[in-house]
Design an enzyme around this catalytic site. Structure first.
Site, short mmCIF file in Angstrom:
data_model
loop_
_atom_site.label_atom_id
_atom_site.label_comp_id
_atom_site.label_asym_id
_atom_site.label_seq_id
_atom_site.Cartn_x
_atom_site.Cartn_y
_atom_site.Cartn_z
N CYS A 1 -8.09 -2.10 -6.37
CA CYS A 1 -7.38 -2.03 -5.09
C CYS A 1 -8.36 -1.43 -4.08
O CYS A 1 -9.57 -1.44 -4.30
CB CYS A 1 -6.09 -1.21 -5.21
N ARG B 1 -1.23 12.91 -3.07
CA ARG B 1 -0.04 12.07 -3.19
C ARG B 1 1.25 12.87 -3.28
O ARG B 1 2.29 12.45 -2.79
CB ARG B 1 -0.16 11.14 -4.40
N GLY C 1 -9.03 2.32 -5.92
CA GLY C 1 -9.12 2.25 -7.38
C GLY C 1 -8.32 3.28 -8.13
O GLY C 1 -8.33 3.30 -9.37
N TRP C 2 -7.61 4.16 -7.41
CA TRP C 2 -6.87 5.21 -8.12
C TRP C 2 -5.35 5.10 -7.94
O TRP C 2 -4.62 6.01 -8.31
CB TRP C 2 -7.35 6.59 -7.68
N ASN D 1 0.83 -1.20 0.00
CA ASN D 1 0.00 0.00 0.00
C ASN D 1 0.86 1.25 0.00
O ASN D 1 2.09 1.20 -0.01
CB ASN D 1 -0.96 -0.01 1.20
N ILE D 2 0.20 2.41 0.04
CA ILE D 2 0.91 3.68 -0.12
C ILE D 2 1.91 3.92 1.02
O ILE D 2 2.94 4.58 0.82
CB ILE D 2 -0.06 4.87 -0.22
#
Length: 247
Positions: A70, A116, A73-74, A21-22
């Site tokens: 995910c 982000r 979705g982005w 993940n991020i």
């Protein structure tokens, strides 16, 4: 963690891709900055491997489709779907095609450039800066950098094109990467205040020519399977804007 259910869909299977993940991506990005490349390259390898697996299903000769998603979705969805289209469709391996792909699967589909990378629109809160930042889009460009070397004649553009996009991701010189979604960009009338990065690029023929691959030979359909060989994209780390914003 909730997952999709195959109940009622006897011919469907679920495959978990194991893409971090991020928060993990942000952590591995910090290691990349300290010249510890391996964790970052491991994700790049996973993205490429899973993209190829999706291509295998789509080109199996049977009537099959693939649903990719995910958590939201982005992020990971955009990465995988973009890579699959680059591998499967020659249109997106051209200069104009890559621009269309980024606009379609990243900008219009709502990848949160504002959250982000801190690509803020004046008057709109960018979001939770400290917890939601992660170099997801640059990671996609890293995967594309690998494809350029894996298929040296299949892409119309060269690494200069990737450098140009990567370097302007956080400069705010263009409206393309500002905000989190089209709604924010529309409400802020960005089209009347800024120009898209592609307009500036495609109107400057000297700059555009420097981004063309002289060895380019269009290949229709899916690219052939080759070994995944990972390289370090040294010029990508020169974008101090991304380094500072993620920090």
């Amino acid at each position: 963690v909730s997952t999709q259910s195959t109940w009622g869909y006897s011919n469907c299977t679920i495959e978990f891709c194991g893409i971090p993940n991020i928060h993990k991506v942000r952590s591995y990005f910090e290691k990349l900055r300290r010249r510890n490349h391996q964790p970052w390259l491991d994700i790049v390898h996973t993205l490429l491997k899973k993209s190829i697996s999706i291509c295998d299903v789509l080109s199996s000769g049977q009537t099959k489709c693939v649903l990719v998603h995910c958590t939201d979705g982005w992020d990971r969805t955009a990465q995988l779907c973009s890579l699959v289209q680059l591998l499967m469709d020659s249109r997106y391996r051209s200069l104009n095609g890559l621009a269309i792909l980024i606009e379609k699967d990243w900008v219009s589909m709502g990848h949160k450039f504002g959250e982000r990378y801190g690509c803020k629109i004046e008057g709109i809160k960018p979001g939770a800066i400290t917890t939601q930042q992660a170099p997801i889009f640059p990671q996609f460009l890293w995967c594309l950098f690998q494809l350029l070397h894996m298929y040296p004649t299949a892409f119309e553009f060269n690494v200069n094109f990737l450098d140009f996009i990567n370097n302007h991701l956080t400069t705010s010189l263009y409206g393309t990467f500002l905000g989190n979604n089209d709604k924010q960009r529309c409400e802020s009338s960005l089209k009347t205040k800024t120009i898209p990065i592609w307009l500036e690029l495609f109107q400057n023929h000297d700059v555009l020519n420097s981004m063309k691959n002289p060895r380019y030979i269009p290949v229709e359909g899916r690219l052939p399977i080759v070994d995944i060989k990972l390289l370090i994209w040294e010029s990508s780390t020169s974008n101090e804007g991304i380094m500072d914003e993620i920090n």
